[in-house]
Design a protein around this motif. Structure first.
Motif, PDB file in Angstrom:
ATOM      1  N   GLU A  36      20.959  16.989 -45.535  1.00 46.24           N
ATOM      2  CA  GLU A  36      21.312  16.674 -44.152  1.00 46.24           C
ATOM      3  C   GLU A  36      20.347  15.683 -43.510  1.00 46.24           C
ATOM      4  O   GLU A  36      20.526  15.304 -42.349  1.00 46.24           O
ATOM      5  N   GLU A  93      21.436  21.697 -37.330  1.00 44.49           N
ATOM      6  CA  GLU A  93      20.437  21.053 -36.504  1.00 44.49           C
ATOM      7  C   GLU A  93      19.104  21.769 -36.705  1.00 44.49           C
ATOM      8  O   GLU A  93      19.078  23.006 -36.825  1.00 44.49           O
ATOM      9  N   TRP A  95      16.754  22.543 -34.659  1.00 46.16           N
ATOM     10  CA  TRP A  95      16.457  23.547 -33.634  1.00 46.16           C
ATOM     11  C   TRP A  95      17.276  24.816 -33.856  1.00 46.16           C
ATOM     12  O   TRP A  95      16.779  25.939 -33.647  1.00 46.16           O
TER      13      TRP A  95
END
Length: 424
Positions: A36, A93, A95
């Motif tokens: 990713e 993501e 986070w």
């Protein structure tokens, strides 16, 4: 050993599936994060978050169990684990993964504490040592089997994220449906950090450093493998080598520990682990050396964890041993939180081989500090007075640490007039 397994097979089967799920998500996130486009530092933050959740859970889950009971805590934490595992490939993501890892770390620690309190309750004084050893074998076997599953699937897809979620959900069935009732929960109030440090500065320093080593092995080894261009199968074998060596060498090192000065053994094992890391750092790109170095570091650092606990007990009164385990685990947890962050920073600055330099520095520092401590304090216990060694996994919770301390105490009570303890 068979009798112990027959009496608690549901627990061991459930823990085996839980460890597969945990071992899968650790390696899988490192591999998927690279696909990713996550930076090394971002992945290090994600990996560090697990140990933050684990550390908080070790403090707060016992109180949660006392308030609402084992079954409710077990079911609630297990549901959260399954949900987070499925959400990983949906919320790609840094986070989101960081938050997920904090939750996963908290929940896995809570689940382990709940199940391990049952293990302690189901064990008698005569079988507790064998149950602890079998439990450690099941833990390591689950992590190793998880690496094989990773090598057979598609890291870029969804199936490998669904498998650990299903395994975690299924793991609770044999435990919760067992006829044995859940035990009343009790835990020992830990000693203060200052008290533990005063008892053994070497053990506390070593525990802190080993926290960083364990975190690098569990969280960043797959990231390292990706950065040096290893295939998924090669990375799986590399991670497996770490844990297989940890299991195989645990008992020979324990045998030596009961027959020689433990501080000398700590020094030599630490230096050997550091030298193993330096081999891969100085001669990069050789896959055979990567496997050898992984096995050396895993085979020295994990037994060193149990060795440091036994070394601390040599300086404690019997009634203080269980309380000391909480302080040691907290120190180890602090090192584990910082470990991925530092190794990620080193890999960004020095390249992938910063992974090996990091573990080399930590292991060698423990060895050299042991040499320094040998000039500051002579051994207060003779070999005949030292407590027997008990195998403990580096993924221990306060419950397992206290079970190990009970094994130490019981074995010490069995020491004969000539100072020969019964084997654990």
């Amino acid at each position: 050993m068979f009798q112990v397994f027959a009496g608690s097979w549901a627990l061991f089967l459930g823990m085996f599936m839980l460890m597969i799920g945990n071992g899968l998500q650790g390696t899988l996130l490192g591999l998927r994060g690279d696909i990713e486009g996550f930076s090394t530092f971002s992945l290090s933050v994600v990996m560090s978050a697990y140990f933050l959740g684990f550390l908080f859970s070790s403090r707060y889950t016992p109180e949660l169990i006392r308030r609402v009971g084992h079954v409710r805590v077990f079911a609630a934490l297990g549901s959260m684990i399954s949900a987070v595992l499925i959400l990983y490939p949906v919320l790609v993501e840094p986070w989101a993964w960081t938050i997920g890892r904090v939750i996963i770390g908290f929940c896995f620690c809570g689940v382990y504490i709940t199940a391990e309190s049952w293990l302690n309750d189901a064990s008698s004084n005569e079988t507790r040592g064998k149950a602890l050893s079998l439990y450690m074998i099941v833990q390591m076997a689950g992590i190793v089997f998880a690496q094989w599953i990773v090598s057979q699937g598609d890291v870029s897809g969804y199936a490998l994220f669904i498998i650990p979620s299903v395994l975690v959900s299924l793991a609770f069935a044999p435990i919760l449906l067992s006829v044995r009732p859940m035990p009343a929960f009790a835990s020992t109030k830990p000693m203060t950090i200052r008290q533990v440090i005063n008892a053994s500065p070497l053990a506390c320093f070593g525990m802190f450093m080993l926290g960083g080593v364990f975190a690098a092995q569990f969280g960043m080894s797959a990231v390292y493998g990706n950065r040096v261009g290893l295939t998924v199968g090669e990375i799986s074998l590399f991670v497996s080598a770490i844990y297989i060596a940890a299991l195989v060498l645990q008992y020979p090192i324990g045998w030596l520990s009961d027959r020689m000065d433990r501080r000398v053994l700590i020094i030599w094992i630490s230096l050997l682990g550091g030298a193993g890391s330096l081999i891969a750092f100085l001669i990069p790109g050789n896959y055979a050396l990567i496997l050898i170095s992984g096995a050396i570091v895993g085979g020295t650092s994990n037994p060193l964890y149990a060795l440091l606990i036994a070394y601390t007990n040599d300086y404690l009164e019997r009634e203080d041993m269980a309380a000391a385990s909480g302080g040691l685990l907290f120190i180890n947890g602090l090192g584990a939180i910082m470990g991925p962050l530092i190794v990620g920073w080193m890999m960004d600055g020095l390249g992938a081989n910063g992974f090996w330099l990091f573990t080399a520095i930590l292991m060698l520092t423990v060895g050299f500090y042991g040499l320094y401590r040998s000039t500051q304090r002579s051994r207060k216990t003779m070999d005949a007075e030292a407590v027997p060694y008990a195998a403990v996994s580096a993924a221990s919770t306060p419950v397992v640490a206290e079970v190990a301390q009970e094994v130490y105490i019981e074995a010490e009570e069995e020491v004969g007039p000539e100072g020969n303890a019964q084997p654990l």
